[in-house]
Design a protein around this motif. Structure first.
Motif, PDB file in Angstrom:
ATOM      1  N   UNK A 141      51.970  40.817   5.946  1.00  0.00           N
ATOM      2  CA  UNK A 141      50.837  41.064   6.851  1.00  0.00           C
ATOM      3  C   UNK A 141      49.790  39.965   6.738  1.00  0.00           C
ATOM      4  N   UNK A 142      49.512  39.499   5.522  1.00  0.00           N
ATOM      5  CA  UNK A 142      48.479  38.488   5.358  1.00  0.00           C
ATOM      6  C   UNK A 142      49.011  37.075   5.584  1.00  0.00           C
ATOM      7  N   UNK A 143      50.294  36.854   5.254  1.00  0.00           N
ATOM      8  CA  UNK A 143      50.851  35.499   5.398  1.00  0.00           C
ATOM      9  C   UNK A 143      51.365  35.220   6.802  1.00  0.00           C
ATOM     10  N   UNK A 144      51.662  36.264   7.553  1.00  0.00           N
ATOM     11  CA  UNK A 144      52.252  36.072   8.872  1.00  0.00           C
ATOM     12  C   UNK A 144      53.762  35.898   8.771  1.00  0.00           C
ATOM     13  N   UNK A 145      54.457  35.951   9.884  1.00  0.00           N
ATOM     14  CA  UNK A 145      55.922  35.928   9.863  1.00  0.00           C
ATOM     15  C   UNK A 145      56.541  34.547   9.746  1.00  0.00           C
ATOM     16  N   UNK A 146      55.754  33.474   9.883  1.00  0.00           N
ATOM     17  CA  UNK A 146      56.357  32.143   9.973  1.00  0.00           C
ATOM     18  C   UNK A 146      56.012  31.196   8.836  1.00  0.00           C
ATOM     19  N   UNK A 147      55.096  31.589   7.975  1.00  0.00           N
ATOM     20  CA  UNK A 147      54.727  30.717   6.867  1.00  0.00           C
ATOM     21  C   UNK A 147      55.869  30.661   5.845  1.00  0.00           C
TER      22      UNK A 147
ATOM     23  N   UNK B  79      44.805  39.388  -4.779  1.00  0.00           N
ATOM     24  CA  UNK B  79      45.846  38.559  -4.184  1.00  0.00           C
ATOM     25  C   UNK B  79      45.734  38.536  -2.660  1.00  0.00           C
ATOM     26  N   UNK B  80      45.517  39.697  -2.060  1.00  0.00           N
ATOM     27  CA  UNK B  80      45.367  39.753  -0.601  1.00  0.00           C
ATOM     28  C   UNK B  80      44.177  38.919  -0.146  1.00  0.00           C
ATOM     29  N   UNK B  81      43.073  39.015  -0.875  1.00  0.00           N
ATOM     30  CA  UNK B  81      41.874  38.265  -0.497  1.00  0.00           C
ATOM     31  C   UNK B  81      42.077  36.762  -0.663  1.00  0.00           C
TER      32      UNK B  81
ATOM     33  N   UNK C  40      49.785  22.448   0.786  1.00  0.00           N
ATOM     34  CA  UNK C  40      50.658  23.518   0.304  1.00  0.00           C
ATOM     35  C   UNK C  40      49.827  24.377  -0.641  1.00  0.00           C
ATOM     36  N   UNK C  41      49.876  25.689  -0.444  1.00  0.00           N
ATOM     37  CA  UNK C  41      49.110  26.613  -1.281  1.00  0.00           C
ATOM     38  C   UNK C  41      49.954  27.063  -2.467  1.00  0.00           C
ATOM     39  N   UNK C  42      49.307  27.169  -3.625  1.00  0.00           N
ATOM     40  CA  UNK C  42      49.911  27.726  -4.830  1.00  0.00           C
ATOM     41  C   UNK C  42      49.016  28.855  -5.314  1.00  0.00           C
ATOM     42  N   UNK C  43      49.569  30.054  -5.431  1.00  0.00           N
ATOM     43  CA  UNK C  43      48.818  31.203  -5.926  1.00  0.00           C
ATOM     44  C   UNK C  43      49.589  31.788  -7.109  1.00  0.00           C
TER      45      UNK C  43
ATOM     46  N   UNK D 155      44.839  25.814  -4.454  1.00  0.00           N
ATOM     47  CA  UNK D 155      45.173  26.624  -5.620  1.00  0.00           C
ATOM     48  C   UNK D 155      44.348  27.898  -5.670  1.00  0.00           C
ATOM     49  N   UNK D 156      45.017  29.006  -5.993  1.00  0.00           N
ATOM     50  CA  UNK D 156      44.327  30.280  -6.182  1.00  0.00           C
ATOM     51  C   UNK D 156      44.957  31.059  -7.311  1.00  0.00           C
ATOM     52  N   UNK D 157      44.189  31.992  -7.896  1.00  0.00           N
ATOM     53  CA  UNK D 157      44.686  32.832  -8.978  1.00  0.00           C
ATOM     54  C   UNK D 157      44.268  34.268  -8.712  1.00  0.00           C
ATOM     55  N   UNK D 158      45.159  35.217  -9.041  1.00  0.00           N
ATOM     56  CA  UNK D 158      44.909  36.617  -8.681  1.00  0.00           C
ATOM     57  C   UNK D 158      44.516  37.490  -9.859  1.00  0.00           C
ATOM     58  N   UNK D 159      44.699  37.014 -11.090  1.00  0.00           N
ATOM     59  CA  UNK D 159      44.362  37.841 -12.245  1.00  0.00           C
ATOM     60  C   UNK D 159      45.128  39.146 -12.269  1.00  0.00           C
TER      61      UNK D 159
END
Length: 359
Positions: free
Chosen positions: A140-146, A110-112, A68-71, A100-104
């Motif tokens: 667009x980046x996550x797709x329609x089903x995530x 965030x897109x990257x 599971x991703x957390x941003x 885990x990701x952080x966008x600052x």
């Protein structure tokens, strides 16, 4: 097709009348594929919202992702460190791993970050959006089903879209903080920190205004001070509170980081929190109780919110939640400490302080 089932290589191949091997070659930009075929495959990938999951096999168990991703928008904020610890604990208990990701606070970053994480085929995403995030760009980046759970911020162009949403009770929290300062005898109360474009900041400002309006007070626009919700920026912006008369005697801060920065910045302005200026925060991070003076704040229990967020996405994956969007509002509570002394120009004594003096 199930709304949470991912588009597969086989789906694309079947739609194009090609083999999976050919589609795979297109994904790897193999020059042996004819340009017309490559264009046809690319168009179908776009139409079906396929996302290339690089290295997904290493994160799969029994054919399904266990990640599971957390941003988050600011991992430097102690709130999100505690929140992430809660997410990780709940996922580990369920046999999942955390990405885990952080966008600052950057929508481009965030897109990257999302594009990179989605390549690893997470089963779901928990996202605290950067300011000015767009539902269309995220889709667009996550797709329609995530499956996606937004945390505590809505999006500029669609609220929460068709995604699940977990929020703190921002309006009620700021109202509680403002009412506490009013009960301490303060009438010149600022709202300090955050940006008005952020939905969470807007909700907290609304709660602040409501409490003042109920007390018959119209806030001076000069008492609405914007700054990045960090300790350093709050300290830098502290003099703006005292740029003109009448100056406020108290501040409702956007979050604890801002409140702690304000406490530090007050010294250079000849004031002391808890003595001649009252400060409230929002979050109740671990440091709040040990600040000097200890910080009155709105307790949100960030670790518990992380546990709650993870359990909500796991429930979504099990099909145990109603159809999205599903909204959950987490309660908050006022935690009174020494940073909110009574107004310096009044002999007012709050009931709590009166009881303390009697004892």
């Amino acid at each position: 097709m199930s709304p949470t089932r991912r588009v597969t290589l086989a789906d694309i191949a079947a739609a194009c009348g090609l083999s999976k091997a050919t589609v795979s070659m297109v994904l790897r930009d193999n020059p042996q594929v004819h340009p017309d075929t490559r264009a046809r495959v690319r168009a179908e990938l776009e139409r079906q919202g396929y996302v290339y999951h690089r290295g997904a096999a290493s994160l799969r168990h029994g054919g399904a992702s266990n990640a599971v991703a957390l941003v988050v928008n600011d991992l430097a904020n102690p709130f999100f460190a505690e929140f992430a610890a809660g997410v990780d604990a709940a996922l580990a208990e369920a046999g999942h791993v955390l990405l885990l990701g952080s966008t600052g606070e950057s929508v481009e970053r965030q897109q990257a970050v999302l594009a990179s994480l989605v390549e690893h085929a997470p089963a779901a995403l928990i996202l605290s959006p950067a300011e000015h995030s767009s539902a269309a760009r995220l889709r667009k980046v996550c797709g329609p089903r995530l499956p996606v759970l937004l945390f505590n911020r809505t999006l500029d162009d669609g609220g929460i879209g068709d995604w699940d949403y977990l929020a703190l009770d921002n309006r009620v929290g700021a109202r509680l903080a403002t009412e506490h300062l009013l009960a301490q005898g303060h009438r010149a109360i600022a709202f300090f920190g955050g940006h008005r474009e952020s939905s969470s900041c807007g909700e907290r400002r609304a709660g602040y205004r409501e409490a003042l309006a109920d007390a018959g007070i119209a806030p001076d626009p000069a008492w609405l001070i914007e700054c990045a919700p960090t300790r350093l920026e709050a300290a830098r912006q502290t003099p703006a509170l005292f740029a003109r008369d009448p100056a406020p005697t108290a501040a409702v801060c956007y979050n604890d980081a801002v409140a702690l920065g304000l406490i530090a910045g007050l010294t250079s302005c000849g004031r002391r929190a808890g003595h001649d200026f009252a400060v409230t925060g929002f979050d109740d991070i671990a440091e709040a109780a040990f600040a000097s003076p200890p910080l009155t704040t709105i307790a949100t229990d960030p670790r518990a919110r992380g546990l709650q967020a993870a359990r909500l996405v796991l429930a979504r994956l099990r099909g145990a939640l109603p159809d999205p969007p599903h909204t959950t509002i987490a309660p908050v509570a006022l935690q009174i400490r020494a940073s909110t002394a009574a107004a310096p120009d009044t002999a007012f004594q709050s009931p709590a302080r009166a009881r303390g003096s009697a004892a």
